[in-house]
Design an enzyme around this catalytic site. Structure first.
Site, PDB file in Angstrom:
ATOM      1  CG  HIS A   1     -13.975  -1.325  -7.630  1.00 33.97           C
ATOM      2  ND1 HIS A   1     -13.433  -0.118  -8.036  1.00 33.97           N
ATOM      3  CD2 HIS A   1     -15.019  -1.012  -6.825  1.00 33.97           C
ATOM      4  CE1 HIS A   1     -14.131   0.876  -7.509  1.00 33.97           C
ATOM      5  NE2 HIS A   1     -15.101   0.361  -6.771  1.00 33.97           N
TER       6      HIS A   1
ATOM      7  CB  CYS B   1      -9.293  -4.178 -17.012  1.00 33.65           C
ATOM      8  SG  CYS B   1      -8.011  -4.292 -15.756  1.00 33.65           S
TER       9      CYS B   1
ATOM     10  CB  CYS C   1      -0.375   2.336   5.656  1.00 31.31           C
ATOM     11  SG  CYS C   1      -1.043   0.736   5.121  1.00 31.31           S
TER      12      CYS C   1
ATOM     13  CB  CYS D   1      -5.171  -0.540   2.617  1.00 26.50           C
ATOM     14  SG  CYS D   1      -3.774  -1.020   3.661  1.00 26.50           S
TER      15      CYS D   1
ATOM     16  CB  CYS E   1      -4.191   2.811   6.081  1.00 22.83           C
ATOM     17  SG  CYS E   1      -4.041   2.691   4.283  1.00 22.83           S
TER      18      CYS E   1
ATOM     19  CG  HIS F   1     -10.649   3.370  -3.552  1.00 26.44           C
ATOM     20  ND1 HIS F   1     -11.701   2.514  -3.772  1.00 26.44           N
ATOM     21  CD2 HIS F   1     -10.164   3.714  -4.767  1.00 26.44           C
ATOM     22  CE1 HIS F   1     -11.852   2.357  -5.082  1.00 26.44           C
ATOM     23  NE2 HIS F   1     -10.930   3.078  -5.696  1.00 26.44           N
TER      24      HIS F   1
ATOM     25  CB  CYS G   1      -9.504  -4.121 -11.230  1.00 25.42           C
ATOM     26  SG  CYS G   1      -9.236  -3.000 -12.582  1.00 25.42           S
TER      27      CYS G   1
ATOM     28  CG  ASP H   1     -13.788 -10.242 -14.781  1.00 27.67           C
ATOM     29  OD1 ASP H   1     -13.022 -10.037 -13.811  1.00 27.67           O
ATOM     30  OD2 ASP H   1     -14.067  -9.355 -15.614  1.00 27.67           O
TER      31      ASP H   1
ATOM     32  NE  ARG I   1     -11.114  -8.042 -14.246  1.00 26.36           N
ATOM     33  CZ  ARG I   1     -11.729  -6.851 -14.375  1.00 26.36           C
ATOM     34  NH1 ARG I   1     -11.039  -5.731 -14.255  1.00 26.36           N
ATOM     35  NH2 ARG I   1     -13.019  -6.789 -14.610  1.00 26.36           N
TER      36      ARG I   1
ATOM     37  CB  CYS J   1      -0.899  -0.015   1.240  1.00 26.12           C
ATOM     38  SG  CYS J   1      -1.905   1.475   1.425  1.00 26.12           S
TER      39      CYS J   1
END
Length: 171
Positions: free
Chosen positions: A143, A103, A88, A134, A137, A140, A157, A147, A155, A85
């Site tokens: 997602h 993607c 953090c 995470c 912490c 975001h 992503c 698939d 997956r 991450c």
């Protein structure tokens, strides 16, 4: 008009590349919460994160923005190592779980350990998705979709800006 659009895309790409590079050198910044070994969950206010983090990382990690597809540093990246991450330092993914996808974001089929990440239902943009945060912490990261390849069929992503990469021989 077409030339202006191409220039804007090129400038945007350069901006993201420069920011991603700065974030990869994050280990040299003054973020007192960054640790690749600590496991204690963090409870840090967004105002504190905003003071510490680079703007693009703050916008994606703390405000849930998304970097443009195919612009992130790790989208077409193929080195062996571990992804942490960028906020953090929590270990998130190993390169052996990364797979090629069309993607536009780096994709993995599983996290490094069960509690590396957390999940939250995301119904934004009239879609139902699983947001990946995470596990340390609550930033975001991206997602999760159903698939992906075997063995998990998932997956993950992820936004490159939210990841720090450490090559296998540099740990």
């Amino acid at each position: 008009m077409k030339n202006i659009l191409i220039k804007a895309i090129a400038i945007g790409f350069l901006n993201i590349a420069v920011t991603a590079t700065a974030q990869n050198n994050h280990f040299k910044t003054n973020n007192p919460y960054y640790s690749r070994t600590a496991t204690t969950p963090l409870k840090v206010s967004n105002s504190e994160w905003k003071r510490i983090l680079k703007l693009e990382l703050y916008q994606v990690a703390r405000e849930g923005a998304t970097e443009m597809a195919f612009t992130g540093k790790y989208s077409e990246f193929d080195e062996k190592g571990t992804y942490y991450c960028a906020v953090c330092g929590n270990p998130l993914f190993v390169s052996t779980s990364k797979f090629a996808t069309t993607c536009g974001w780096p994709s993995f089929y599983q996290p490094i350990r069960k509690n590396s990440v957390k999940y939250r239902k995301d119904t934004s943009y009239n879609m139902e998705r699983t947001e990946v945060l995470c596990g340390r912490c609550d930033s975001h990261l991206g997602h999760r979709f159903d698939d992906g390849p075997k063995p998990t069929g998932k997956r993950y992503c992820m936004n490159s800006v939210c990841l720090d990469f450490v090559p296998l021989n540099k740990k």
